[in-house]
Design a protein around this motif. Structure first.
Motif, PDB file in Angstrom:
ATOM      1  N   THR A 198       3.338   4.876  14.821  1.00 17.49           N
ATOM      2  CA  THR A 198       4.050   5.826  14.308  1.00 17.49           C
ATOM      3  C   THR A 198       4.322   7.098  15.388  1.00 17.49           C
ATOM      4  OG1 THR A 198       2.584   5.636  12.142  1.00 17.49           O
ATOM      5  CG2 THR A 198       3.811   7.924  12.355  1.00 17.49           C
ATOM      6  N   GLY A 211      -4.563  -2.378  18.697  1.00 21.00           N
ATOM      7  CA  GLY A 211      -5.803  -1.538  18.549  1.00 21.00           C
ATOM      8  C   GLY A 211      -6.942  -2.120  19.475  1.00 21.00           C
ATOM      9  N   ASP A 255       1.401  12.893   5.947  1.00 15.98           N
ATOM     10  CA  ASP A 255       2.635  13.447   5.497  1.00 15.98           C
ATOM     11  C   ASP A 255       3.070  11.871   4.639  1.00 15.98           C
ATOM     12  OD1 ASP A 255       5.298  13.741   5.161  1.00 15.98           O
ATOM     13  OD2 ASP A 255       5.738  14.937   6.898  1.00 15.98           O
TER      14      ASP A 255
HETATM   15  N1  LIG Z   1       0.799  11.242   9.530  1.00 16.85           N
HETATM   16  C1  LIG Z   1       0.574  10.151   8.854  1.00 16.85           C
HETATM   17  N2  LIG Z   1       0.856  10.756   7.332  1.00 16.85           N
HETATM   18  C2  LIG Z   1       0.757   9.700   6.573  1.00 16.85           C
HETATM   19  N3  LIG Z   1       0.593   8.168   6.849  1.00 16.85           N
HETATM   20  C3  LIG Z   1       0.651   7.811   8.197  1.00 16.85           C
HETATM   21  C4  LIG Z   1       0.733   9.093   9.211  1.00 16.85           C
HETATM   22  N4  LIG Z   1       0.610   8.345  10.369  1.00 16.85           N
HETATM   23  C5  LIG Z   1       0.569   7.135  10.077  1.00 16.85           C
HETATM   24  N5  LIG Z   1       0.282   6.767   8.528  1.00 16.85           N
HETATM   25  C6  LIG Z   1       0.262   5.516   8.023  1.00 16.85           C
HETATM   26  O1  LIG Z   1      -0.889   4.835   8.669  1.00 16.85           O
HETATM   27  C7  LIG Z   1      -0.700   3.483   8.597  1.00 16.85           C
HETATM   28  C8  LIG Z   1      -1.225   3.030  10.176  1.00 16.85           C
HETATM   29  O2  LIG Z   1      -0.144   3.676  11.089  1.00 16.85           O
HETATM   30  P1  LIG Z   1       0.476   2.828  12.271  1.00 16.85           P
HETATM   31  O3  LIG Z   1       0.725   1.521  11.944  1.00 16.85           O
HETATM   32  O4  LIG Z   1       1.135   3.734  12.892  1.00 16.85           O
HETATM   33  O5  LIG Z   1      -1.117   2.818  13.094  1.00 16.85           O
HETATM   34  P2  LIG Z   1      -1.357   1.748  14.256  1.00 16.85           P
HETATM   35  O6  LIG Z   1      -2.678   2.441  14.886  1.00 16.85           O
HETATM   36  O7  LIG Z   1      -0.306   1.315  15.258  1.00 16.85           O
HETATM   37  O8  LIG Z   1      -2.059   0.491  13.711  1.00 16.85           O
HETATM   38  P3  LIG Z   1      -2.477  -1.008  14.447  1.00 16.85           P
HETATM   39  O9  LIG Z   1      -3.761  -0.658  15.166  1.00 16.85           O
HETATM   40  O10 LIG Z   1      -2.508  -1.961  13.244  1.00 16.85           O
HETATM   41  O11 LIG Z   1      -1.010  -1.431  15.232  1.00 16.85           O
HETATM   42  C9  LIG Z   1       0.662   3.046   8.352  1.00 16.85           C
HETATM   43  O12 LIG Z   1       0.709   2.718   7.078  1.00 16.85           O
HETATM   44  C10 LIG Z   1       1.357   4.652   8.371  1.00 16.85           C
HETATM   45  O13 LIG Z   1       2.296   4.544   7.422  1.00 16.85           O
END
Ligand SMILES: Nc1ncnc2c1ncn2[C@@H]1O[C@H](COP(=O)(O)OP(=O)(O)OP(=O)(O)O)[C@@H](O)[C@H]1O
Ligand SMILES: [Mg+2]
Length: 278
Positions: free
Chosen positions: A19, A121, A198
């Motif tokens: 994200t 991760g 959010d």
């Molecule tokens: N600010 C935020 N508000 C609400 N939900 C969020 C927010 N940021 C991320 N998320 C949610 O959290 C979850 C994990 O986010 P994301 O995929 O970006 O994490 P990641 O660190 O890339 O995970 P991974 O380690 O599996 O790659 C997703 O479902 C995303 O929609």
């Protein structure tokens, strides 16, 4: 051209790296930079899914296997930036040589102002490669204790592989100052920004767009915009009235109302930390 390379990393999975990478790419594109986002989560490529885009002529895995040139694996994303999409087959994983990222990054530096590398991760061999070559390592964590502990460990490891850690991005922050204070104490790196929880974030992923495109005025979008501009050493677009005076239609005019609440004279960092850091 010698572009700048950011790596987005975390100790714990699922804390908001992808994200953050996607929305910083969109923010820096808004700031008129040419940007490419590299989906370097080699085992579990996911930027393609979040942005709803298909690989082009080749995938990042083909490039890392020495079977294609870097630019062949670049496609356009919604949000005025490019993406290097990974392959999603299990065979792709075996073919890809993680250390090939060095050459890929060198090629991308020639073509783009900004390269943002999203990592998987934890800190495996795959992730230490981007940490070592990036100009800026951005550590992402949620404010929860376990995530912060892992972040502190990642910081040590990043230091050990010679990573230049620029600071911490705290995501999914619930609104309490206590959260932010605890994070500042737990992780010995500058706090670069906080992104609020959010509900539009998962909605934007379902829509296949960066939050900055899907809901540009939302709180998390504004926070990512501020962070993106500040990382580039620029002030975020607080007001677009300057453009209006010239009789021009400003592309960011829609944000002006929300941005009016933001005190102009205080830096993002000092607002977040009550002046403790900046
Ligand atoms: N600010 C935020 N508000 C609400 N939900 C969020 C927010 N940021 C991320 N998320 C949610 O959290 C979850 C994990 O986010 P994301 O995929 O970006 O994490 P990641 O660190 O890339 O995970 P991974 O380690 O599996 O790659 C997703 O479902 C995303 O929609
Ligand atoms: Mg991810």
């Amino acid at each position: 051209m010698t572009g700048r390379v950011f790596a987005v990393a975390s100790g714990k999975g699922g804390v908001g790296k992808t994200t953050t990478a996607v929305n910083l790419a969109a923010a820096m594109a808004e700031a008129d930079r040419s940007v490419v986002l590299v989906d370097y989560d080699l085992g579990m490529a996911n930027v393609g899914a979040v942005l709803d885009i298909e690989p082009g002529a080749a995938t990042l895995h083909d490039v890392l296997a020495g079977e294609a040139d870097a630019l062949d694996a670049v496609v356009e994303a919604p949000g005025e930036f490019d993406v290097m999409v990974g392959g999603t087959n299990i065979e792709d994983f075996g073919r890809a040589d993680p250390s090939g990222l060095r050459e890929v990054a060198a090629d991308l530096r020639e073509e783009y102002d900004v390269t943002i590398v999203d990592t998987g991760g934890g800190l495996s061999h795959d992730t230490t490669v981007p940490l070592g070559l990036a100009d800026d390592v951005l550590l992402v964590s949620t404010p929860q204790g376990a995530a912060l502990e892992n972040t502190a460990k990642s910081l040590e490891l990043a230091d050990r592989v010679g990573g230049d850690v620029t600071g911490l991005v705290l995501t999914r922050v619930g609104g309490g100052d206590a959260d932010v204070e605890a994070a500042v104490e737990a992780v010995d790196a500058p706090l670069l920004g906080t992104i609020p929880e959010d509900g539009a974030v998962p909605d934007s992923e379902a829509a296949g767009e960066p939050l900055l495109v899907y809901a540009p005025e939302n709180p998390a979008a504004q926070s990512y915009r501020e962070l993106g501009y500040e990382l580039l050493g620029e002030s975020p677009p607080v007001s677009f009235r300057d453009g209006d005076e010239d009789g021009e239609v400003s592309p960011g005019a829609a944000f002006a109302e929300v941005a009016d609440d933001v005190p102009e004279e205080e830096s993002l960092l000092s607002r977040l930390t009550g002046g403790r850091l900046g």
